[in-house]
Design a protein around this motif. Sequence first.
Motif, short mmCIF file in Angstrom:
data_model
loop_
_atom_site.label_atom_id
_atom_site.label_comp_id
_atom_site.label_asym_id
_atom_site.label_seq_id
_atom_site.Cartn_x
_atom_site.Cartn_y
_atom_site.Cartn_z
N ASN A 232 -3.17 -2.89 3.32
CA ASN A 232 -2.68 -3.49 2.07
C ASN A 232 -2.33 -4.96 2.28
OD1 ASN A 232 0.43 -3.81 2.40
ND2 ASN A 232 -0.05 -1.79 3.22
N ALA A 233 -1.94 -5.61 1.17
CA ALA A 233 -1.72 -7.05 1.22
C ALA A 233 -0.39 -7.42 1.87
CB ALA A 233 -1.80 -7.63 -0.19
N TRP B 127 -3.59 22.97 -1.41
CA TRP B 127 -3.50 23.99 -0.35
C TRP B 127 -2.45 25.05 -0.71
CZ3 TRP B 127 -2.69 19.75 3.91
CH2 TRP B 127 -3.92 19.15 4.21
N SER C 299 3.34 -0.11 -5.69
CA SER C 299 3.72 -1.12 -4.69
C SER C 299 4.46 -0.41 -3.56
CB SER C 299 4.60 -2.21 -5.30
OG SER C 299 3.82 -3.11 -6.03
N GLY C 300 3.84 0.62 -3.07
CA GLY C 300 4.51 1.55 -2.16
C GLY C 300 4.75 0.99 -0.78
N GLU D 193 -1.73 13.40 11.54
CA GLU D 193 -2.49 12.36 10.86
C GLU D 193 -3.98 12.50 11.20
OE1 GLU D 193 -2.36 9.72 8.59
OE2 GLU D 193 -4.46 9.52 9.17
N ARG D 194 -4.80 12.42 10.16
CA ARG D 194 -6.24 12.61 10.32
C ARG D 194 -6.87 11.54 11.21
NH1 ARG D 194 -8.80 12.19 4.72
NH2 ARG D 194 -8.06 10.10 5.09
N HIS E 7 4.89 6.21 4.23
CA HIS E 7 5.83 7.25 3.80
C HIS E 7 6.02 8.31 4.87
CE1 HIS E 7 4.88 5.52 -0.24
NE2 HIS E 7 6.20 5.61 -0.28
N GLY E 8 4.91 8.86 5.37
CA GLY E 8 5.01 9.91 6.39
C GLY E 8 5.67 9.41 7.66
N GLU F 107 -5.21 3.28 -3.22
CA GLU F 107 -3.81 3.42 -3.60
C GLU F 107 -3.67 4.56 -4.60
OE1 GLU F 107 -2.07 -0.10 -5.33
OE2 GLU F 107 -0.06 0.79 -5.34
N GLU G 288 -7.07 16.28 11.67
CA GLU G 288 -7.12 16.47 10.23
C GLU G 288 -6.53 17.82 9.85
OE1 GLU G 288 -10.98 16.34 8.47
OE2 GLU G 288 -10.16 16.39 6.43
N CYS H 244 2.57 13.89 2.79
CA CYS H 244 2.66 12.44 2.54
C CYS H 244 1.27 11.85 2.57
CB CYS H 244 3.54 11.78 3.60
SG CYS H 244 5.17 12.51 3.73
N GLY I 133 5.12 10.43 -2.18
CA GLY I 133 4.01 9.49 -2.37
C GLY I 133 3.92 9.02 -3.82
N TRP J 250 -4.56 11.35 -1.01
CA TRP J 250 -4.97 12.73 -0.66
C TRP J 250 -3.85 13.74 -0.94
CZ3 TRP J 250 -6.01 8.37 2.19
CH2 TRP J 250 -7.35 7.97 2.22
N GLY K 227 -0.73 10.07 0.52
CA GLY K 227 -1.28 8.95 -0.26
C GLY K 227 -2.19 9.48 -1.36
C1 LIG Z 1 -5.71 -2.88 -0.79
C2 LIG Z 1 -4.30 -2.52 -1.11
C3 LIG Z 1 -3.35 -3.53 -1.26
C4 LIG Z 1 -2.03 -3.20 -1.51
N1 LIG Z 1 -1.11 -4.21 -1.53
C5 LIG Z 1 0.21 -3.91 -1.60
C6 LIG Z 1 1.19 -4.92 -1.50
O1 LIG Z 1 0.87 -6.09 -1.31
N2 LIG Z 1 2.50 -4.57 -1.58
C7 LIG Z 1 2.88 -3.28 -1.77
O2 LIG Z 1 4.07 -3.02 -1.84
N3 LIG Z 1 1.98 -2.28 -1.85
C8 LIG Z 1 0.65 -2.56 -1.77
N4 LIG Z 1 -0.29 -1.56 -1.84
C9 LIG Z 1 0.18 -0.17 -1.99
C10 LIG Z 1 0.62 0.44 -0.66
O3 LIG Z 1 -0.27 0.09 0.35
C11 LIG Z 1 0.70 1.95 -0.77
O4 LIG Z 1 1.49 2.28 -1.88
C12 LIG Z 1 1.33 2.61 0.45
O5 LIG Z 1 0.83 2.09 1.65
C13 LIG Z 1 1.08 4.11 0.38
O6 LIG Z 1 1.56 4.71 1.55
P1 LIG Z 1 1.35 6.27 1.78
O7 LIG Z 1 2.00 6.60 3.05
O8 LIG Z 1 1.78 7.00 0.59
O9 LIG Z 1 -0.24 6.47 1.82
P2 LIG Z 1 -1.31 6.13 2.98
O10 LIG Z 1 -0.95 4.91 3.71
O11 LIG Z 1 -2.64 6.20 2.35
O12 LIG Z 1 -1.12 7.35 3.98
C14 LIG Z 1 -1.64 8.62 3.74
C15 LIG Z 1 -2.12 9.16 5.05
O13 LIG Z 1 -2.48 10.53 4.93
C16 LIG Z 1 -3.54 10.78 5.83
N5 LIG Z 1 -4.23 12.00 5.47
C17 LIG Z 1 -4.96 12.25 4.36
N6 LIG Z 1 -5.47 13.49 4.40
C18 LIG Z 1 -5.07 14.05 5.57
C19 LIG Z 1 -5.29 15.30 6.17
N7 LIG Z 1 -6.03 16.24 5.59
N8 LIG Z 1 -4.73 15.54 7.38
C20 LIG Z 1 -3.98 14.59 7.99
N9 LIG Z 1 -3.74 13.39 7.44
C21 LIG Z 1 -4.28 13.11 6.25
C22 LIG Z 1 -4.40 9.55 5.67
O14 LIG Z 1 -5.27 9.39 6.76
C23 LIG Z 1 -3.37 8.44 5.55
O15 LIG Z 1 -3.09 7.82 6.78
C24 LIG Z 1 -1.63 -1.85 -1.65
C25 LIG Z 1 -2.59 -0.85 -1.54
C26 LIG Z 1 -3.91 -1.16 -1.25
C27 LIG Z 1 -4.90 -0.06 -1.09
#
Ligand SMILES: Cc1cc2nc3c(=O)[nH]c(=O)nc-3n(C[C@H](O)[C@H](O)[C@H](O)COP(=O)(O)OP(=O)(O)OC[C@H]3O[C@@H](n4cnc5c(N)ncnc54)[C@H](O)[C@@H]3O)c2cc1C
Lengths: 488, 394
Positions: free
Chosen positions: B48-49, B213, B336-337, B36-37, B17-18, B309, B173, B202, B332, B206, B204
């Motif tokens: 993810n898968a 904050w 299935s993000g 990004e941390r 997302h970010g 997730e 971070e 963005c 976020g 967190w 996730g």
């Molecule tokens: C094992 C697994 C399998 C999955 N399989 C599928 C699939 O097959 N198909 C599908 O569509 N979806 C799947 N998903 C869901 C999908 O992976 C997530 O919905 C999506 O990747 C979320 O993206 P995001 O950017 O919101 O979160 P994230 O990818 O978690 O990104 C959040 C980021 O924020 C950063 N962050 C946190 N705190 C701080 C801070 N204080 N300072 C700086 N940075 C920080 C983290 O380090 C991280 O990189 C799966 C999820 C998991 C866990």
Amino acid sequence: MTAAAPPLRAEAAVIGAGPAGATAAAVLARAGVSTVLIDEAAAPGGRVWRAPPDVLRARAGGPELAEGDALRARVAGAGAQLLAGAVVWSVTELGGRFRIDVMTDGGMTDHGPRVIEARLLLVATGALERVSPFPGWTTPGVIGLAAATILLKSQRMAPGRRLVVAGAGPLLAAVAAGALKAGAEVVAVADLNGAADWARAAPALAGRPALAARGAGWVAAMLRAGVRPGFRTGVRAAHGDMRLEAVELGPVDAEGAPVAGAPTRRVACDALAVGHGLAPATEITRLLRAAHVFDRARGGWLPETDDACRTSAPRLYAAGDGAGVLGAAAALAAGERAAAAMLADLGRGPAPRPAPGASRAARFGAAMGRLSRQRPAATAAIAPGTVVCRCEDVTRAEIDAAFDAGATDLNQLKHFTRCGMGPCQGRVCGDAAAELLALRLAGRGGVDAARRAVGQWTGRAPLRPVPLDALIGAFDYADIPVPDPAPL
Amino acid sequence: MTAPPTYDAVVVGGGVHGCTLALFLARGGMRVALIERGPLCREASGVNAGTLTMQMTRVALIPYALRAHRMWATAREWLGHDVGVVVCDGLSLAFTEREAEILSFRAGKRREAGAPIDLVSPARAKAIEPGLSDHPILAGFCPVDGYASAYLTGLAFRRALVEAGATLFENAEATGVEPCAGGYAVRVADGRAIAGARLALCGGVWLEPMCAWLGVRLPVKVLVNQLAVTERTPPVMRSVVGVASGLLSLKQFANGTTVIGGGWQAVGDRDRGGFALRPEALIGNLRLACHAIPALRGARLARAWAGLEAETADAMPAVGELPGLPEAYVCGGVHSGYTSGPYIARLLAERMLGGEPDLPLFPVERLLAPAPEAAGASPRVPAGADAPEGDPAR
Ligand SMILES: Cc1cc2nc3c(=O)[nH]c(=O)nc-3n(C[C@H](O)[C@H](O)[C@H](O)COP(=O)(O)OP(=O)(O)OC[C@H]3O[C@@H](n4cnc5c(N)ncnc54)[C@H](O)[C@@H]3O)c2cc1C
């Protein structure tokens, strides 16, 4: 549906039945602590005191057989439950207990998955051999020094008829002498260390006369057979398509780097036993997220322990080469210390006495460790086209490209290149890959500081590849505990 | 007078997302900082898968997921770098009468929402996927399916972001945010403050501590999804295979490895990540996989892991402006993000660039819990965000 064997419950579990683990298990069991001792091999002894098959016992002999037999007798007499032929593939900690999942291949009766549960866990999984990659190192006929010692100890068999032995550390002479005894021709011995390096280790060696004498015996056997060790010599390449045909040797400098422009020598052979030192096997302590430190002289990354073998994780202990490579004698002592700490922590023994300073055994081990340390200059000399990760075919050039693309830690490198993603889980390539990244990253703090920044692979199950068929067994669909459906 | 913020937008959290948001903001002409941390896309978005499927997507997200699927299929064009996307057929299987009932209902709802899913006989399913066992009694078939190699996501986005001129702060971070003159200042662990006229959180799983904050309580549940991969084997299957309940996802990659998932839960939390597997859940997941594709029995398990997730109170996304905090956004909580993320984050980029998004965002008011002093009350969930009526699985 086949009924799964019920979990084996114990107060303490010990993984690895080498000198450290078997000793600790014997002490614990003697003190009345229910103890399960788990090992991949068919009998205790570890790699160093590996039990020869019965048919070969008569021809085995030697001090190592006697030491191994003493250890095996000690375990058998103490009443620890031995789970032999059991490959640990998962270790988890939940609710104050460790759960250890193993796949047994041993007895005809209990083949298959097994679960052990214990409150305390000692990891004594020993060391892994490190091989610094060179062109052709994946050619059939090239094997590790440690693997060669296993062949020699358990089968009395040399890895080839015309053998080159190369690398660093005490295993060089052991393998050369063993191969000669097994009837092979040793066509060259290439030692990264020079006479001066060995001389520097002499005081520590003198502190362990029996071991030093054993080493001298190996060297004497070599000399009698007309084999002269080539000092400060390294492998430049292994040649041969389907099979090894020749090895190219060349001089190295004090840091292990090939001397540029120096003439090389091509030696025809059908086997190369090569190893560049031992690294602690940290798969389980990493999996359980214990804290680790980087100490090049003791093999690289190792779990941080206090002087009673306690790791940073509650009720988790580490002893022997797996907690820092110091050799068999130091491992025996560490096994005693770990058991004392575990008894104390169970409230069944006095607080362990602080360890006396470094013992002679530990000083001996440390000297050997320095001789077989990983050498940054040798890694720096790896050619761009040389394969570093053999499971996934990742070359040095690809690792450098990943650094240029922004990869600064080992797990990021894995994502960028698949390096370390294969079946060996990065056990073989991890040290070389991390060192290559660290060499690029190194700033004023030097390569060791960069190694700390680069880190280690995240620990992952299965610790060894497991056949799905054996893992899942026979089952009824209705018995699969499928969780509730996701929302629509 | 204080200087205006350095950046037009500061994005915190470099998952899919970010990264997508930062990329489209930068391409839209903004000066963008991405904080990004760790390294980019190493949490959910890198572990993810990689399944890009309609048959596990929530009904209300189908229109978004279809557009996102098109984005993934053309990633080389807009992202410019390869994430190993393969578009192929997808099957969702039912092995029992009850599962057939669930499948029929769920496939119907998804079809109404625009996903081209047909119910097919076991014989037809086997023609589509010769690797199938004889166990299915009904299957949902969708030609819009596929997968990516998730571990390549970080590398691809990193290159694209650098090319687009975004400023990357990796291994940085964020520890807090304060409103400042003309925008928001994000504090980073090393003491720096990075200020932008706009802020996008963005994070996730967190997202909850990030919103805190700013004094905003947005509860986010942490799912700890377990995954496994086999060693390379000869071909055992050629499509994406799931089950009616959604608890299986299965596909074989070009290199011969097969990834087995479906959301079985491991042990973990926000602080420690997914730190322990549950062997019995792993074995259950593997049994289900072999029940569908029997040739997998001949493979060896190479690796298993878990990732985190995010799930909001109603399991629907949180994408939009934070109430009372102008130009502060969150993005976020998308179910299935990985599939839908790029499209949904691009919609938010359009809004932040001053445009009108093609499809509506997901305003967050509904998810906000009362301030801590009034704690105890549960978040208000509007009826509209609930699952469709009549789902036999509920
Ligand atoms: C094992 C697994 C399998 C999955 N399989 C599928 C699939 O097959 N198909 C599908 O569509 N979806 C799947 N998903 C869901 C999908 O992976 C997530 O919905 C999506 O990747 C979320 O993206 P995001 O950017 O919101 O979160 P994230 O990818 O978690 O990104 C959040 C980021 O924020 C950063 N962050 C946190 N705190 C701080 C801070 N204080 N300072 C700086 N940075 C920080 C983290 O380090 C991280 O990189 C799966 C999820 C998991 C866990």
